[in-house]
Design a protein around this motif. Structure first.
Motif, PDB file in Angstrom:
ATOM      1  N   ALA A  81     -19.992 -34.385  87.750  1.00  0.00           N
ATOM      2  CA  ALA A  81     -20.917 -33.307  87.385  1.00  0.00           C
ATOM      3  C   ALA A  81     -20.564 -32.023  88.127  1.00  0.00           C
ATOM      4  CB  ALA A  81     -22.353 -33.731  87.711  1.00  0.00           C
ATOM      5  N   LEU A  82     -20.184 -32.147  89.385  1.00  0.00           N
ATOM      6  CA  LEU A  82     -19.782 -30.985  90.175  1.00  0.00           C
ATOM      7  C   LEU A  82     -18.552 -30.324  89.560  1.00  0.00           C
ATOM      8  CD1 LEU A  82     -20.775 -29.730  92.918  1.00  0.00           C
ATOM      9  CD2 LEU A  82     -18.914 -30.984  93.995  1.00  0.00           C
ATOM     10  N   LEU A  83     -17.593 -31.150  89.147  1.00  0.00           N
ATOM     11  CA  LEU A  83     -16.371 -30.636  88.524  1.00  0.00           C
ATOM     12  C   LEU A  83     -16.687 -29.901  87.223  1.00  0.00           C
ATOM     13  CD1 LEU A  83     -13.287 -30.453  88.177  1.00  0.00           C
ATOM     14  CD2 LEU A  83     -13.358 -32.766  87.202  1.00  0.00           C
ATOM     15  N   ALA A  84     -17.515 -30.501  86.381  1.00  0.00           N
ATOM     16  CA  ALA A  84     -17.855 -29.878  85.102  1.00  0.00           C
ATOM     17  C   ALA A  84     -18.599 -28.559  85.297  1.00  0.00           C
ATOM     18  CB  ALA A  84     -18.698 -30.845  84.269  1.00  0.00           C
ATOM     19  N   ALA A  85     -19.533 -28.551  86.251  1.00  0.00           N
ATOM     20  CA  ALA A  85     -20.274 -27.317  86.527  1.00  0.00           C
ATOM     21  C   ALA A  85     -19.330 -26.225  87.029  1.00  0.00           C
ATOM     22  CB  ALA A  85     -21.369 -27.586  87.555  1.00  0.00           C
ATOM     23  N   GLY A  86     -18.427 -26.597  87.924  1.00  0.00           N
ATOM     24  CA  GLY A  86     -17.483 -25.615  88.455  1.00  0.00           C
ATOM     25  C   GLY A  86     -16.572 -25.052  87.384  1.00  0.00           C
ATOM     26  N   LEU A  87     -16.067 -25.911  86.500  1.00  0.00           N
ATOM     27  CA  LEU A  87     -15.187 -25.446  85.426  1.00  0.00           C
ATOM     28  C   LEU A  87     -15.933 -24.526  84.459  1.00  0.00           C
ATOM     29  CD1 LEU A  87     -13.260 -28.773  84.756  1.00  0.00           C
ATOM     30  CD2 LEU A  87     -12.213 -26.606  85.437  1.00  0.00           C
ATOM     31  N   SER A  88     -17.200 -24.834  84.184  1.00  0.00           N
ATOM     32  CA  SER A  88     -17.987 -23.989  83.276  1.00  0.00           C
ATOM     33  C   SER A  88     -18.191 -22.592  83.860  1.00  0.00           C
ATOM     34  CB  SER A  88     -19.344 -24.649  83.008  1.00  0.00           C
ATOM     35  OG  SER A  88     -19.181 -25.915  82.400  1.00  0.00           O
ATOM     36  N   VAL A  89     -18.580 -22.543  85.139  1.00  0.00           N
ATOM     37  CA  VAL A  89     -18.786 -21.248  85.791  1.00  0.00           C
ATOM     38  C   VAL A  89     -17.468 -20.482  85.877  1.00  0.00           C
ATOM     39  CG1 VAL A  89     -19.476 -20.131  87.944  1.00  0.00           C
ATOM     40  CG2 VAL A  89     -20.780 -22.079  87.088  1.00  0.00           C
ATOM     41  N   PHE A  90     -16.388 -21.181  86.234  1.00  0.00           N
ATOM     42  CA  PHE A  90     -15.073 -20.546  86.366  1.00  0.00           C
ATOM     43  C   PHE A  90     -14.611 -19.983  85.026  1.00  0.00           C
ATOM     44  CE2 PHE A  90     -10.467 -20.409  86.785  1.00  0.00           C
ATOM     45  CZ  PHE A  90     -10.289 -19.917  88.065  1.00  0.00           C
ATOM     46  N   LEU A  91     -14.842 -20.730  83.953  1.00  0.00           N
ATOM     47  CA  LEU A  91     -14.471 -20.275  82.606  1.00  0.00           C
ATOM     48  C   LEU A  91     -15.217 -19.001  82.238  1.00  0.00           C
ATOM     49  CD1 LEU A  91     -13.283 -20.553  79.755  1.00  0.00           C
ATOM     50  CD2 LEU A  91     -15.068 -22.236  79.262  1.00  0.00           C
ATOM     51  N   ALA A  92     -16.530 -18.996  82.411  1.00  0.00           N
ATOM     52  CA  ALA A  92     -17.329 -17.821  82.054  1.00  0.00           C
ATOM     53  C   ALA A  92     -16.943 -16.606  82.896  1.00  0.00           C
ATOM     54  CB  ALA A  92     -18.815 -18.137  82.229  1.00  0.00           C
ATOM     55  N   ALA A  93     -16.720 -16.833  84.189  1.00  0.00           N
ATOM     56  CA  ALA A  93     -16.371 -15.717  85.067  1.00  0.00           C
ATOM     57  C   ALA A  93     -14.984 -15.170  84.765  1.00  0.00           C
ATOM     58  CB  ALA A  93     -16.456 -16.165  86.519  1.00  0.00           C
ATOM     59  N   SER A  94     -14.049 -16.022  84.371  1.00  0.00           N
ATOM     60  CA  SER A  94     -12.705 -15.557  84.011  1.00  0.00           C
ATOM     61  C   SER A  94     -12.770 -14.620  82.812  1.00  0.00           C
ATOM     62  CB  SER A  94     -11.795 -16.751  83.702  1.00  0.00           C
ATOM     63  OG  SER A  94     -11.629 -17.580  84.828  1.00  0.00           O
ATOM     64  N   ALA A 123     -13.862  -6.705  82.279  1.00  0.00           N
ATOM     65  CA  ALA A 123     -14.447  -5.744  83.227  1.00  0.00           C
ATOM     66  C   ALA A 123     -14.011  -4.321  82.902  1.00  0.00           C
ATOM     67  CB  ALA A 123     -14.039  -6.103  84.649  1.00  0.00           C
ATOM     68  N   GLN A 124     -14.976  -3.393  82.942  1.00  0.00           N
ATOM     69  CA  GLN A 124     -14.708  -1.978  82.687  1.00  0.00           C
ATOM     70  C   GLN A 124     -14.884  -1.131  83.941  1.00  0.00           C
ATOM     71  OE1 GLN A 124     -13.526  -0.793  79.763  1.00  0.00           O
ATOM     72  NE2 GLN A 124     -13.455  -2.941  79.108  1.00  0.00           N
ATOM     73  N   SER A 125     -15.269  -1.751  85.040  1.00  0.00           N
ATOM     74  CA  SER A 125     -15.429  -1.015  86.296  1.00  0.00           C
ATOM     75  C   SER A 125     -15.043  -1.931  87.442  1.00  0.00           C
ATOM     76  CB  SER A 125     -16.872  -0.548  86.486  1.00  0.00           C
ATOM     77  OG  SER A 125     -17.743  -1.655  86.704  1.00  0.00           O
ATOM     78  N   LEU A 126     -14.693  -1.320  88.564  1.00  0.00           N
ATOM     79  CA  LEU A 126     -14.304  -2.110  89.727  1.00  0.00           C
ATOM     80  C   LEU A 126     -15.476  -2.931  90.245  1.00  0.00           C
ATOM     81  CD1 LEU A 126     -12.068  -2.782  91.777  1.00  0.00           C
ATOM     82  CD2 LEU A 126     -12.864  -0.853  93.155  1.00  0.00           C
ATOM     83  N   ALA A 127     -16.681  -2.355  90.217  1.00  0.00           N
ATOM     84  CA  ALA A 127     -17.860  -3.077  90.706  1.00  0.00           C
ATOM     85  C   ALA A 127     -18.112  -4.331  89.874  1.00  0.00           C
ATOM     86  CB  ALA A 127     -19.081  -2.163  90.677  1.00  0.00           C
ATOM     87  N   PHE A 128     -17.989  -4.211  88.555  1.00  0.00           N
ATOM     88  CA  PHE A 128     -18.195  -5.380  87.695  1.00  0.00           C
ATOM     89  C   PHE A 128     -17.108  -6.424  87.936  1.00  0.00           C
ATOM     90  CE2 PHE A 128     -17.845  -7.953  83.910  1.00  0.00           C
ATOM     91  CZ  PHE A 128     -19.164  -8.182  83.555  1.00  0.00           C
ATOM     92  N   LEU A 129     -15.860  -5.977  88.107  1.00  0.00           N
ATOM     93  CA  LEU A 129     -14.762  -6.904  88.354  1.00  0.00           C
ATOM     94  C   LEU A 129     -14.988  -7.672  89.650  1.00  0.00           C
ATOM     95  CD1 LEU A 129     -11.997  -8.083  87.692  1.00  0.00           C
ATOM     96  CD2 LEU A 129     -10.948  -6.085  88.763  1.00  0.00           C
ATOM     97  N   ILE A 130     -15.422  -6.977  90.698  1.00  0.00           N
ATOM     98  CA  ILE A 130     -15.674  -7.640  91.977  1.00  0.00           C
ATOM     99  C   ILE A 130     -16.824  -8.642  91.842  1.00  0.00           C
ATOM    100  CG2 ILE A 130     -16.493  -7.266  94.339  1.00  0.00           C
ATOM    101  CD1 ILE A 130     -14.932  -4.606  94.301  1.00  0.00           C
ATOM    102  N   ALA A 131     -17.859  -8.265  91.098  1.00  0.00           N
ATOM    103  CA  ALA A 131     -18.982  -9.184  90.885  1.00  0.00           C
ATOM    104  C   ALA A 131     -18.534 -10.426  90.114  1.00  0.00           C
ATOM    105  CB  ALA A 131     -20.105  -8.474  90.134  1.00  0.00           C
ATOM    106  N   ALA A 132     -17.732 -10.225  89.072  1.00  0.00           N
ATOM    107  CA  ALA A 132     -17.237 -11.365  88.291  1.00  0.00           C
ATOM    108  C   ALA A 132     -16.312 -12.246  89.129  1.00  0.00           C
ATOM    109  CB  ALA A 132     -16.505 -10.863  87.046  1.00  0.00           C
ATOM    110  N   ARG A 133     -15.528 -11.616  89.994  1.00  0.00           N
ATOM    111  CA  ARG A 133     -14.658 -12.395  90.887  1.00  0.00           C
ATOM    112  C   ARG A 133     -15.488 -13.227  91.862  1.00  0.00           C
ATOM    113  NH1 ARG A 133      -9.619 -13.955  91.147  1.00  0.00           N
ATOM    114  NH2 ARG A 133      -9.096 -13.064  93.172  1.00  0.00           N
ATOM    115  N   THR A 134     -16.624 -12.704  92.285  1.00  0.00           N
ATOM    116  CA  THR A 134     -17.501 -13.459  93.168  1.00  0.00           C
ATOM    117  C   THR A 134     -18.025 -14.707  92.468  1.00  0.00           C
ATOM    118  OG1 THR A 134     -18.163 -11.418  94.292  1.00  0.00           O
ATOM    119  CG2 THR A 134     -19.574 -13.342  94.597  1.00  0.00           C
TER     120      THR A 134
END
Length: 439
Positions: free
Chosen positions: A69-82, A88-99
């Motif tokens: 379950a931990l693996l699946a949750a991590g992959l889902s979040v990683f996919l959406a954030a990628s 990203a259209q701004s540096l602030a948004f890119l940094i937030a998405a990278r977080t």
């Protein structure tokens, strides 16, 4: 079984690679978002900080969570954030998405170890970290910086499908467990070594791209000496006692970073050798330390979570020290380089009819450099006949060489700081050598 694990292994490699995959794209990001060196460095720092904080926060809880379950949750979040990073259209948004991407990476790295097993997890992790800059460079030049993140989305999606097809056989690790304290020396050494590798994977890459004006693919070829040496050193690691492999590997990483610090000028051959030393050290030390850090007695998921946090904490610490150091050194070095370049041009045995237009074009090139671009300082000379005028060509070569050597030396102190991280890892390994002698 190995084929079913391949998508998950690829996702683990990408999650580790993301610690450094954006480095070759930093000059493009610097110009695209009109940011400072410190601001752009947060694209890397935010990811690694999120991985470290999330992993360390999970240490006390992760042994009660199903690894699948931990693996699946991590992959889902990683996919959406990628996908978010790619859009990203701004540096602030890119940094937030990278977080957010770093949070997902911490979850998937912790949950993937029981699925892959310690040996395969360690191998793909070390390989991913080492090839990150080269992979990012190829994608940046072939497409642009957004391709780095767009390419990660299908890898994460395939990993998620692979995780979904697995049976839920990674049981919850209930009940009390032995203390993780005995793995702390190995994790501390790993953190220090990963901090040292910032010199090779961050500073070294910026030197090749931003100072020596290599293309991202050219920089990727130079940096590829690091993963090649790491893979070449793996067979030797299996034949050496653990303490020798760790101490020798730490010494090689430190020696390679000192070599980068003492580069007299833009010398690709010397840089390749120095990066190869760092890679060989990585190949010797990291597998041994990983085996010591991944303790089955306390649970693979739990010990993996701690070691992921320790590794990325080392990266963040080194970045936190180096980024302001570079920000303070580079502008002054740029001014010195401009003065040296001006002196070279004034002293050149070239007529004023060529000196003046070249000087005006060079002024524009330096203005573009301050705006974040990586200008070709040879172009003003070539545009005014350097290809056919030997005196003008000689002035061009002297000016470019003077500027490159001046800025190369400006990064010397930062490389020495990274070498100090490797020296501390060597010292710590020596202090706890009896623990390593059993490996």
């Amino acid at each position: 079984m190995a084929s079913k694990q391949a998508p998950i292994a690829a996702a683990v490699a990408i999650a580790f690679a993301d610690s450094s995959i954006v480095v070759l794209a930093l000059p493009e990001l610097y110009g695209r978002f009109h940011a400072s060196i410190t601001g752009v460095s947060w694209v890397i720092t935010a990811y690694n900080a999120a991985v470290a904080v999330t992993a360390l926060a999970l240490v006390l809880l992760v042994h009660r969570v199903d690894a699948g379950a931990l693996l699946a949750a991590g992959l889902s979040v990683f996919l959406a954030a990628s996908i978010g990073c790619a859009l990203a259209q701004s540096l602030a948004f890119l940094i937030a998405a990278r977080t957010v991407q770093g949070v997902g990476a911490a979850l998937l790295l912790a949950g993937s170890l029981p699925v892959l097993g310690a040996k395969r997890w360690t191998l793909v992790g070390a390989f991913g970290l080492a090839v990150g800059p080269a992979l990012g460079g190829v994608l940046t030049q072939a497409f642009d910086w957004r391709a780095i993140f767009a390419a990660q989305a299908p890898v994460a999606a395939l990993g998620l499908l692979g995780a979904a097809r697995r049976r839920p056989d990674a049981a919850v690790q209930e009940g009390p467990r032995p203390s993780l304290a005995r793995t702390l020396p190995a994790n501390a050494c790993l953190g220090l070594l990963f901090g040292a590798l910032v010199g090779a994977l961050f500073l070294g890459v910026l030197l090749v791209i931003s100072v020596w004006s290599y293309s991202p693919i050219g920089g990727a070829l130079v940096v590829s000496s690091l993963p090649a040496a790491a893979l070449a050193a793996r067979p030797l690691e299996t034949r050496l006692p653990g303490v020798v492999a760790v101490c020798g590997g730490s010494a090689l990483v430190g020696g390679g970073l000192v070599g980068l610090a003492l580069l007299p000028s833009a010398s690709v051959a010397l840089a390749v050798w120095a990066l190869a030393l760092c890679g060989a050290g990585l190949g010797l030390a990291v597998p041994v330390l990983s085996n010591a850090a991944l303790d089955p007695d306390v649970g693979l998921t739990r010990s993996a979570t701690l070691t992921v946090g320790a590794r990325h904490a080392g990266l963040v610490l080194a970045l936190a020290v180096i980024a302001p150091l570079l920000a303070s050194k580079v502008p002054a070095a740029g001014d010195r380089a401009l003065l040296r370049g001006t002196a070279v041009l004034l002293d050149a045995p070239v007529g004023l009819d060529k000196k003046i237009p070249v000087a005006l074009d060079l002024r524009g090139a330096f203005a573009r450099a301050r705006a974040g671009e990586t200008p070709d300082l040879s172009e003003p000379f070539n545009a005014h006949g350097a290809r056919h005028d030997s005196a003008l060509a000689a002035a061009r070569d002297r000016l470019v060489g003077a500027i490159e050597s001046t800025i190369t030396r400006a990064s010397r102190s930062a490389f020495f700081v990274c070498a100090a991280f490797a020296a501390l890892a060597l010292l710590l390994a020596f202090v706890f050598r009896r623990r390593l002698e059993t490996l």
